[in-house]
Every structure is written in structure tokens, then in C-alpha cells.
Design an enzyme around this catalytic site. Structure first.
Site, PDB file in Angstrom:
ATOM      1  N   HIS A  17    -103.234  31.788 -21.589  1.00 38.30           N
ATOM      2  CA  HIS A  17    -103.272  33.092 -20.927  1.00 38.30           C
ATOM      3  C   HIS A  17    -101.960  33.836 -21.141  1.00 38.30           C
ATOM      4  CE1 HIS A  17    -100.755  31.399 -17.799  1.00 38.30           C
ATOM      5  NE2 HIS A  17    -101.653  30.453 -17.543  1.00 38.30           N
ATOM      6  N   HIS A  20     -98.477  32.047 -20.886  1.00 35.68           N
ATOM      7  CA  HIS A  20     -98.075  31.263 -22.064  1.00 35.68           C
ATOM      8  C   HIS A  20     -97.564  32.199 -23.164  1.00 35.68           C
ATOM      9  CE1 HIS A  20    -101.545  28.755 -20.387  1.00 35.68           C
ATOM     10  NE2 HIS A  20    -100.470  28.026 -20.149  1.00 35.68           N
ATOM     11  N   CYS A 125     -99.645  15.641  -5.282  1.00 35.52           N
ATOM     12  CA  CYS A 125    -100.615  16.677  -5.680  1.00 35.52           C
ATOM     13  C   CYS A 125    -101.139  16.332  -7.069  1.00 35.52           C
ATOM     14  CB  CYS A 125     -99.983  18.068  -5.715  1.00 35.52           C
ATOM     15  SG  CYS A 125    -101.101  19.296  -6.455  1.00 35.52           S
ATOM     16  N   CYS A 128    -100.453  19.197  -9.675  1.00 40.40           N
ATOM     17  CA  CYS A 128     -99.057  19.255 -10.139  1.00 40.40           C
ATOM     18  C   CYS A 128     -98.670  17.981 -10.880  1.00 40.40           C
ATOM     19  CB  CYS A 128     -98.078  19.391  -8.980  1.00 40.40           C
ATOM     20  SG  CYS A 128     -98.116  20.939  -8.099  1.00 40.40           S
ATOM     21  N   CYS A 143    -100.380  21.440  -1.011  1.00 42.41           N
ATOM     22  CA  CYS A 143     -99.493  21.813  -2.109  1.00 42.41           C
ATOM     23  C   CYS A 143     -99.285  23.317  -2.031  1.00 42.41           C
ATOM     24  CB  CYS A 143    -100.117  21.447  -3.450  1.00 42.41           C
ATOM     25  SG  CYS A 143     -99.222  22.207  -4.820  1.00 42.41           S
ATOM     26  N   HIS A 146    -100.796  24.895  -5.312  1.00 45.54           N
ATOM     27  CA  HIS A 146    -102.248  24.853  -5.551  1.00 45.54           C
ATOM     28  C   HIS A 146    -103.078  25.035  -4.293  1.00 45.54           C
ATOM     29  CE1 HIS A 146    -100.679  22.778  -9.204  1.00 45.54           C
ATOM     30  NE2 HIS A 146    -101.529  23.615  -9.737  1.00 45.54           N
ATOM     31  N   LYS A 295    -100.205  37.741  -7.585  1.00 46.11           N
ATOM     32  CA  LYS A 295    -100.364  36.809  -8.683  1.00 46.11           C
ATOM     33  C   LYS A 295    -101.656  37.159  -9.437  1.00 46.11           C
ATOM     34  CE  LYS A 295    -100.194  31.969  -9.572  1.00 46.11           C
ATOM     35  NZ  LYS A 295     -99.542  30.804  -9.690  1.00 46.11           N
ATOM     36  N   LYS A 298    -108.300  35.498 -12.021  1.00 49.76           N
ATOM     37  CA  LYS A 298    -109.610  36.031 -12.395  1.00 49.76           C
ATOM     38  C   LYS A 298    -110.337  36.568 -11.175  1.00 49.76           C
ATOM     39  CE  LYS A 298    -110.921  34.198 -16.820  1.00 49.76           C
ATOM     40  NZ  LYS A 298    -110.384  32.861 -17.124  1.00 49.76           N
TER      41      LYS A 298
END
Ligand SMILES: [Zn+2]
Length: 498
Positions: A17, A20, A125, A128, A143, A146, A295, A298
Site C-alpha cells: 500500500h 510501503h 499480540c 505485532c 494492543c 491493533h 489513519k 479501507k
């Protein structure tokens, strides 16, 4: 002089995405810049393929972990091509050579007395792949990254004696105030370490998908150690004749802030334990956010899709936008509308139009050649510090600030056209000499900014340099080229969107 730059290796479970792409483009801009300066440059990127999330996803898909990572690694490799990355190697942590070198390195850490056996119990987690310390646990044992419930795990493990490196790390931080940039990221690391380091799990017994521990073959190395070591193992087999001695320590390791603990604390300690130097510098970049500063996700529908931008406007346009819109090192919002606005205003209009006008006027008023006359003294003075300033900024990974510096010169050239109105000079036979000086200066200014932009936009800049008859002339100066060369007309570099 060598320049070794790395991106984190990306975890293969996620689809590639924008995040990266962002880190990878940043590394690529810096690698291309250092190569142009004639430095021996090595740019490493790749994928992280071990750990529990892979085994879980493979089981869910009914394939073997190896089949899963083979398929997913290809998507990341394809991304490097789409982004026009000039990486020298693409490492996969399932490479046989990587696994061999990880085992060798960690055996040395064991032989040096930094490893002992025990039990680990704590909140873990699985996403992670990390045990959480007290300060990292969110409300209701969750977490904080997450937002899932942590699992209580107890298992036999081999510990890495991280606590023994507390003093050496603190000394490293004190001696090298730019070890982690920007400063606010470094401060977070230092205050984490100041709370006191505890020993960490080096191996896992329950998981077979990883690098086997040579002294305890029923264990595999915890995925983070295996992953961190890619930065040194790659130099052992990336290409013939490559060597650790020549390129290590890395000049610059780019990371996101979510992984700064691993890179700024565990990584230098691990290197010290294996008898190696820490990297020269870690640069912690910020996050690209949705237009509402939230953040990207989708479900929120605020994702900027790098693939669709590359398809519609090309890789250069994406590369330009990301570093113009958000100052590298900070968090900031990006959006499709923001992209479109900058594309039209800056690439199509300011830069693309400058290129078209310059080439057209050279065609019309100078027989399609750059006049072989001296350049304008005033413009020469204004361009004199450009490359030194860009060098200075990029030496600190200030990718956005360097691009802004270049862009000011693009704007300066547009003003130069307006101030001198070559079309008016062309109507006055007495102004012939001034006309050739103006157009020669404009051609040279355009060549100079285009050379400066090469690391940012490698595709369209190469087209423009060819059209200027300057394909081979990538001197990072103003006014030094031999001219008189023929130019050619080209289609708009950045066509205005329909
Ligand atoms: Zn997590």
C-alpha cells in the site's frame, strides 16, 4: 565514500500500500542522489516472511507457508518496478543464504555470552508478533496498535540479555545526537530506555516457521531478530564481490515510527552483541494520513491508492506529490483531490509548461538549437548555490526541503520568462543578442532544475534532458555546459488531466 540505505523489509501478509511505497520512494530518491554524486551506493529493500501471522494466513488459505510467501513476495517485488525503484537487491528472509547467515550471527551472540535459557510469560499480540511491556498495554489488555485483546503466553525461551546493553546504548545516544532523526523520535527512544531495559525473548519453541536455532533445534528465532539481521546478511550474498566491510555500517536506515523501538534499541544492542558497529543513522518518517487527518483505512474510504495514480499519471507524479504535500519526517494528510491540485498546478503548469515553452521558443527563434552564447549573469548568480543547498539538505534526509529548494528555481525560471518576454524581443531586430542570451539561459536553467529533479522523477526528467540535447549532460552546475546542441519538440511532459 559509500552510501548504504535501507527500507524496512515489509511483512508479506499485508497487500502493498501507500505506506510501503512512501518509504521506498524516499530511499530511492536518496540512493539516486548519492549515485549521481559519484558515491558507491547500495540500496536494499525486501520482505519479511517468517513468524506466526504467515502460518495462520497460510493455514486459513489451505496452502503451505512457503507457497503463501512466494505468492505475496512477488506483489512487493512488482511494486519496486512500478515505483521505478533503483534498489540494488531485493531480500527475502526465506533466502537460504539469509537463514544461514542469521544462524551464524546469532550463534556468535550466544558464544559471546549474551543468551540464556528461561521461561517467558507475558502479554502477547499475535499481529505485532511482540510481547508488550506494561507501558505498551492498552485499555482492557489490548494492543494499542491493533485494538485486539492480548494473549497471555508462557513458554520456554532463550533470552537475549538486552539489559546488559543499557549503559552502552545510553552512551551511544549521548555520543551521537543524530543517531535517530528527527529529534522528537529520538527523545521517545531515550525515555523508553531510561525506564530500564529488560531482557527479551530471542527464540520461540512453539513456532517452526522461521530460522532454526543452532544450539536448540526445537526453537526458531523470534521473527524480529531474523528480520533485523537482513540489513547485514544481504551484504553477504546480494551480488558477487559485495562485502560487509565495504558497506557496513549503513549510512541511513529509514523506518516508520511504529518500529522505532526495534530499530533504535534492539538493533544496535544486537549488533554490539555480535561484535559489530551500529548503523550511522536511523531516520523515522511520519505517517501519511487520510484527508481528515485520520489513519487511512479501507473502511473509512480515505485510502489514496498508489496503483491507480501510477496508472493514470505515472510513477513520477506520485513520487513528486508525496514529498511536496507532506514534509518528510512529519505526519500529514494526502488525498486524491490534493494530488490532482498539485499535479495540475506544479507538474502540468509550472514545470511541464516551462519545458514546452522553452523548447518551442528555441525551435521558433533559434533554429531548434540552444544558442552557443554565455548565460545571463543574474540567473547564474541565482542558481549558484542550488546544488550545494540540495546536497546539504539531502545529507540530512530532508527530502521535502530539498524539493522545495529546487521548486523555487522552477518558479524563478517561469518569472524569468515573464520578465524577459522573449516573444517581444523576437520582434525587435536590435534585441537579437539579448534574445539568444535569454533563451540560452532558460535552456540551461531548465537543464539544471531537471538534473536536480532526476532523483525525484527519473522517467520524465530523462525525456526532457534528451529533448534538450542534454541526455548525457547531468553536471550538477549551472552555466557550464557546452551548448549549440539541437533540441527537439516533445509532447507535454505532464499532460493536463481531462
Ligand atoms: Zn498488535
Amino acid at each position: 565514500m559509500s552510501f548504504y540505505v535501507t527500507t524496512p523489509i515489509y511483512y508479506v501478509n499485508a497487500a502493498p500500500h501507500l505506506g510501503h511505497a512512501y518509504t521506498s520512494i524516499a530511499a530511492d530518491v536518496l540512493a539516486r542522489h548519492h549515485r549521481m554524486r559519484g558515491e558507491e551506493t547500495f540500496f536494499l529493500t525486501g520482505v519479511d516472511e517468517h513468524g506466526e501471522p504467515v502460518t495462520l494466513a497460510a493455514a486459513a488459505a489451505g496452502v503451505s507457508p512457503q507457497e503463501l510467501v512466494d505468492a505475496n513476495a512477488e506483489r512487493f517485488r512488482a511494486l519496486t518496478g512500478m515505483l521505478e525503484l533503483s534498489n540494488d537487491f531485493f531480500i527475502r528472509t526465506t533466502d537460504a543464504d539469509h537463514k544461514r547467515l542469521v544462524a551464524e550471527f546469532l550463534q556468535r551472540v550466544y558464544d559471546n555470552g549474551h543468551v540464556y535459557e528461561g521461561f517467558y510469560e507475558g502479554w502477547y499480540c499475535p499481529r505485532c508478533a511482540d510481547f508488550k511491556t506494561e507501558s505498551e498495554i492498552g485499555p482492557g489488555n489490548s494492543c494499542p496498535i491493533h485494538l485486539i485483546e492480548l494473549v497471555r503466553e508462557r513458554e520456554r525461551t532463550w533470552f537475549f540479555r538486552l539489559s546488559a546493553f543499557q549503559e552502552r546504548l545510553e552512551r551511544l545516544y549521548a555520543e551521537r545526537p543524530d543517531f535517530v532523526m528527527p529529534v522528537h523520535a529520538f527523545n521517545e527512544v531515550r525515555s523508553f530506555v531510561a525506564q530500564g531495559l529488560v531482557d527479551i525473548s530471542l527464540t520461540r519453541q512453539a513456532l517452526s516457521w522461521g530460522v532454526a536455532v543452532p544450539w536448540a533445534p526445537d526453537h526458531t528465532f523470534y521473527v524480529w531478530f531474523d528480520a533485523l539481521l537482513n540489513y547485514v546478511t544481504a551484504l553477504g550474498y546480494a551480488r558477487p564481490g559485495e562485502s560487509l566491510e565495504r558497506l557496513w555500517p549503513a549510512q541511513l536506515q529509514l523506518i516508520g515510527k511504529d518500529i522505532s523501538k526495534f530499530h533504535a534499541i534492539y538493533w544496535p544492542a544486537l549488533l554490539m552483541a555480535g561484535g559489530m558497529e551500529p548503523p550511522c543513522q536511523l531516520f523515522v518518517h511520519g505517517f501519511l494520513l487520510g484527508p481528515d487527518e485520520a489513519k487511512m483505512s479501507k473502511s473509512r474510504g480515505n485510502v489514496l491508492d498508489p496503483f491507480s495514480i501510477i496508472e493514470s499519471h505515472g510513477a513520477d507524479a506520485l513520487r513528486h506529490y508525496l514529498f511536496r504535500e507532506v514534509t518528510f519526517g512529519q505526519d500529514g494528510p494526502v488525498s486524491q483531490e490534493g494530488f490532482q491540485a498539485r499535479y495540475d498546478a506544479e507538474l502540468a503548469n509550472e514545470y511541464g509548461n516551462l519545458a514546452s515553452r522553452t523548447l518551442n521558443m528555441l525551435g521558433r527563434y533559434c533554429d531548434g538549437r540552444v544558442p552557443a552564447v554565455a548565460t545571463d549573469e543574474r540567473l547564474r548568480a541565482q542558481f549558484a548555490g542550488l546544488f550545494a543547498r540540495v546536497d546539504e539538505l539531502l545529507a540530512r534526509a530532508e527530502i521535502s526541503a530539498a524539493l522545495e529548494e529546487i521548486w523555487q528555481h522552477v518558479r524563478r525560471l517561469n518569472r524569468y520568462v515573464e520578465e524577459n518576454a522573449p516573444w517581444a524581443l523576437a520582434r525587435d531586430p536590435a534585441a537579437r543578442e539579448r534574445l539568444t542570451e535569454v533563451l540560452a539561459s532558460l535552456a540551461e536553467g531548465l537543464r539544471a532544475v531537471t538534473v536536480a529533479l532526476l532523483p525525484y522523477m527519473p522517467l520524465r526528467t530523462a525525456v526532457l534532458l534528451d529533448a534538450l540535447g542534454a541526455g548525457e549532460h547531468t553536471e550538477r552546475t549551472f552555466g557550464a555546459s557546452g551548448w549549440g546542441r539541437p533540441v527537439s519538440a516533445i509532447a507535454p511532459l505532464f499532460p493536463r488531466s481531462a
